[in-house]
Design an enzyme around this catalytic site. Sequence first.
Site, short mmCIF file in Angstrom:
data_model
loop_
_atom_site.label_atom_id
_atom_site.label_comp_id
_atom_site.label_asym_id
_atom_site.label_seq_id
_atom_site.Cartn_x
_atom_site.Cartn_y
_atom_site.Cartn_z
CD GLU A 188 -9.08 0.97 7.39
OE1 GLU A 188 -8.85 0.04 8.18
OE2 GLU A 188 -8.69 2.14 7.58
CG ASN A 224 -9.18 -1.25 11.57
OD1 ASN A 224 -8.17 -1.88 11.24
ND2 ASN A 224 -9.69 -0.26 10.86
CG HIS A 231 -5.95 -2.12 8.57
ND1 HIS A 231 -6.06 -0.79 8.92
CD2 HIS A 231 -4.63 -2.43 8.75
CE1 HIS A 231 -4.86 -0.33 9.27
NE2 HIS A 231 -3.98 -1.31 9.18
CG ASP A 287 -0.33 -0.56 2.47
OD1 ASP A 287 0.90 -0.55 2.56
OD2 ASP A 287 -1.08 -0.99 3.37
#
Length: 249
Positions: free
Chosen positions: A142, A135, A137, A66
């Site tokens: 996400e 979270n 990811h 990313d």
Amino acid sequence: MFFVFSSPEALARHLSLQLLQLIQKKPTAILGLATGSTMEPVYHNLCKLIHDHQTPLGQLTTFNLDEYVGLAPEHPQSYNYYMHQHLFNPAGFDDSRCFLPRGICADMQRECKEYSEKIQACGGLDFQLLGIGTNGHIGFNEPYTPFDSLTHIVELSENTRIDNGRFFDNWDDVPTHAVTMGIKDIMGAKEIVLAATGAHKAEVMAQLFQSSVDEAMPASILKTHPCIRIYVDEQAAALIPAEQLTKID
Ligand code: F6R
């Protein structure tokens, strides 16, 4: 599936040696790489191993997961900068074979499409290295990202912006969007290792351990991968039942 190490350093030593052995066994390997704090000791050790063993890297190809949208490669918080600082430059990787999605380009949709296509054109990833967000990811996929997603632009969650805000001077400087390899790209890798260290990852690792395969917990898809290993240090493993963990050292 869950392997526990006595410390982040022990995990990093094991994982970097595993990467070295893979590169030695297959000099033409296609590696999927991650950034973030978890990977820093891994890359530090890997650089040392590569130097000590004088490992040739000329045929190796890498694809990073990313990049932040809006950050140029020379921006100190860009993932391109991180990779050159922590791995590519000190280890001596061939820059022309190290790919990251671009955070700034005229046609982002095309950039995304071509990034996934390039991975396929190279024959797919031999190995994918992953961290995990608090979270759940993976990459910047996400919660509720479709499991069949390819490289795409994502709006970062508030949670992720807060977690990653530590690297930026002002809240307004924290990017709102990123471009990330999709979950389908990641799952196409022949072998995957997800690493998590520190007490702040204990909760998400317990959620991952308990979770069914559910888009609400992106990392849960890894449970369906034929060759997945999840590496945690003792702090990140604190809320997982001990009998479910394979102790390495
Ligand atoms: C980074 C990436 C992210 C990180 C995750 C954990 O390329 O893909 O999924 O792996 O946010 O980051 P750290 O290691 O900083 O806790």
